[in-house]
Design an enzyme around this catalytic site. Sequence first.
Site, PDB file in Angstrom:
ATOM      1  N   THR A  15       0.839  -1.203   0.000  1.00  0.00           N
ATOM      2  CA  THR A  15       0.000   0.000   0.000  1.00  0.00           C
ATOM      3  C   THR A  15       0.871   1.248   0.000  1.00  0.00           C
ATOM      4  O   THR A  15       1.924   1.278   0.627  1.00  0.00           O
ATOM      5  CB  THR A  15      -0.960   0.046   1.211  1.00  0.00           C
ATOM      6  N   ASN A  17      -0.570   4.011   1.015  1.00  0.00           N
ATOM      7  CA  ASN A  17      -1.295   4.850   1.969  1.00  0.00           C
ATOM      8  C   ASN A  17      -0.664   4.712   3.365  1.00  0.00           C
ATOM      9  O   ASN A  17      -0.777   3.684   4.016  1.00  0.00           O
ATOM     10  CB  ASN A  17      -2.772   4.430   1.993  1.00  0.00           C
ATOM     11  N   LYS A  20      -2.830   3.710   6.344  1.00  0.00           N
ATOM     12  CA  LYS A  20      -3.106   2.281   6.440  1.00  0.00           C
ATOM     13  C   LYS A  20      -1.902   1.540   7.006  1.00  0.00           C
ATOM     14  O   LYS A  20      -2.039   0.638   7.841  1.00  0.00           O
ATOM     15  CB  LYS A  20      -3.516   1.727   5.068  1.00  0.00           C
ATOM     16  N   ASP A  84      -7.816  -3.542   0.424  1.00  0.00           N
ATOM     17  CA  ASP A  84      -8.701  -2.609  -0.276  1.00  0.00           C
ATOM     18  C   ASP A  84      -9.939  -2.418   0.588  1.00  0.00           C
ATOM     19  O   ASP A  84     -10.540  -3.393   1.050  1.00  0.00           O
ATOM     20  CB  ASP A  84      -9.070  -3.103  -1.677  1.00  0.00           C
ATOM     21  N   THR A  85     -10.270  -1.167   0.811  1.00  0.00           N
ATOM     22  CA  THR A  85     -11.311  -0.833   1.787  1.00  0.00           C
ATOM     23  C   THR A  85     -12.362   0.075   1.172  1.00  0.00           C
ATOM     24  O   THR A  85     -12.031   0.948   0.362  1.00  0.00           O
ATOM     25  CB  THR A  85     -10.655  -0.134   3.004  1.00  0.00           C
ATOM     26  N   GLY A 177      -9.302   9.458   6.633  1.00  0.00           N
ATOM     27  CA  GLY A 177     -10.389   9.184   5.693  1.00  0.00           C
ATOM     28  C   GLY A 177     -11.754   9.550   6.261  1.00  0.00           C
ATOM     29  O   GLY A 177     -11.969  10.651   6.785  1.00  0.00           O
ATOM     30  N   TYR A 178     -12.663   8.596   6.193  1.00  0.00           N
ATOM     31  CA  TYR A 178     -14.041   8.831   6.639  1.00  0.00           C
ATOM     32  C   TYR A 178     -14.229   8.594   8.144  1.00  0.00           C
ATOM     33  O   TYR A 178     -15.361   8.612   8.636  1.00  0.00           O
ATOM     34  CB  TYR A 178     -15.001   7.905   5.867  1.00  0.00           C
ATOM     35  N   ARG A 205     -10.482  -3.372   9.269  1.00  0.00           N
ATOM     36  CA  ARG A 205      -9.136  -3.767   8.827  1.00  0.00           C
ATOM     37  C   ARG A 205      -8.581  -4.861   9.738  1.00  0.00           C
ATOM     38  O   ARG A 205      -7.997  -5.828   9.283  1.00  0.00           O
ATOM     39  CB  ARG A 205      -8.236  -2.517   8.843  1.00  0.00           C
TER      40      ARG A 205
HETATM   41  P1  ITT Z   1      -3.762   1.862  -1.410  1.00  0.00           P
HETATM   42  O1  ITT Z   1      -4.627   1.462  -2.562  1.00  0.00           O
HETATM   43  O2  ITT Z   1      -2.405   2.318  -1.796  1.00  0.00           O
HETATM   44  O3  ITT Z   1      -3.718   0.819  -0.332  1.00  0.00           O
HETATM   45  P2  ITT Z   1      -5.898   3.818  -0.921  1.00  0.00           P
HETATM   46  O4  ITT Z   1      -5.961   5.080  -0.100  1.00  0.00           O
HETATM   47  O5  ITT Z   1      -6.254   3.925  -2.369  1.00  0.00           O
HETATM   48  O6  ITT Z   1      -4.441   3.170  -0.704  1.00  0.00           O
HETATM   49  P3  ITT Z   1      -8.234   2.124  -0.480  1.00  0.00           P
HETATM   50  O7  ITT Z   1      -8.568   2.154  -1.922  1.00  0.00           O
HETATM   51  O8  ITT Z   1      -8.283   0.823   0.223  1.00  0.00           O
HETATM   52  O9  ITT Z   1      -6.792   2.738  -0.197  1.00  0.00           O
HETATM   53  O10 ITT Z   1      -9.161   3.102   0.371  1.00  0.00           O
HETATM   54  C1  ITT Z   1     -10.087   3.956  -0.225  1.00  0.00           C
HETATM   55  C2  ITT Z   1     -10.363   5.118   0.659  1.00  0.00           C
HETATM   56  O11 ITT Z   1     -11.208   4.693   1.727  1.00  0.00           O
HETATM   57  C3  ITT Z   1      -9.166   5.769   1.339  1.00  0.00           C
HETATM   58  O12 ITT Z   1      -8.539   6.682   0.503  1.00  0.00           O
HETATM   59  C4  ITT Z   1      -9.823   6.434   2.547  1.00  0.00           C
HETATM   60  O13 ITT Z   1     -10.412   7.652   2.163  1.00  0.00           O
HETATM   61  C5  ITT Z   1     -10.918   5.450   2.882  1.00  0.00           C
HETATM   62  N1  ITT Z   1     -10.506   4.538   3.944  1.00  0.00           N
HETATM   63  C6  ITT Z   1      -9.841   3.355   3.835  1.00  0.00           C
HETATM   64  N2  ITT Z   1      -9.669   2.797   5.045  1.00  0.00           N
HETATM   65  C7  ITT Z   1     -10.244   3.624   5.933  1.00  0.00           C
HETATM   66  C8  ITT Z   1     -10.387   3.623   7.339  1.00  0.00           C
HETATM   67  O14 ITT Z   1      -9.901   2.643   8.088  1.00  0.00           O
HETATM   68  N3  ITT Z   1     -11.032   4.644   7.912  1.00  0.00           N
HETATM   69  C9  ITT Z   1     -11.539   5.656   7.193  1.00  0.00           C
HETATM   70  N4  ITT Z   1     -11.424   5.749   5.864  1.00  0.00           N
HETATM   71  C10 ITT Z   1     -10.782   4.747   5.233  1.00  0.00           C
END
Ligand code: ITT
Length: 234
Positions: A15, A17, A20, A84-85, A177-178, A205
Amino acid sequence: MPATADTRITIVLATANRDKVRELRPLLETISPLFNVVTLHELGVEVEIEETEETLEGNALLKARAIFALLSERFPFMIALADDTGLEVNALNGAPGVYSARFAPVADGRTPTYQENVLHLLRCMKGVADRAACFRTVVALKGLLPSAQGEFRFEHTAEGVVPGSITLEEQGREGFGYDPLFLVHATGKTYAEMSMEEKNSLSHRSLAVQQAVTDLRNILQLKQIPLTDTNTHL
Ligand code: ITT
């Protein structure tokens, strides 16, 4: 490279991010001190992986495969772990879901900031009575580990889901994030009102990571991979 009794399993966090990473590293290190957790940043790897799939599972696998392919020469035995979240809101028919990172419309094609996404969600939910939502994470593992036959290749995914609801305004300053909008009913707090330790004790997660590690242990036993000291402690 032959397996030795004190070999730790290298897990590369697939990742970019850093928020994360801050959650994933302690999660994995708590589950087993024998995981050697490394990040793309620590490896000097800067890579943009386009998330082209339409499901969390598809995108998690895509990221794990890409990082595994990129690093498998550097680490003969390793696991690439991707997450992926998505936040799924009932009243929005499951949106933003797999598109959570790119929810708010922005003019120039860049990825919106966390704050822009949060404000867009609040706008979409203005006056909406049904505020039910859930956070869903799919963790994908792609790995190559030593076995009696020489090596064992595998791919696996595991999911974690936490139900909750969308608050009327931002609450709390922790997390990312959210998090300020996601209320976990069991605690009466948003994720952003929790310390990272508390969020990690119950989050989407952490459920996905724990399930993935449990599954991995079972897969290794099923395949009769001789358990080294490392695997025994998984
Ligand atoms: P990678 O693909 O590099 O892992 P990303 O930021 O694109 O990073 P995701 O697609 O999994 O990761 O996440 C999509 C978005 O969801 C992310 O940018 C955050 O805004 C939000 N998100 C993910 N996990 C979260 C969490 O635990 N709490 C709050 N928001 C979250």
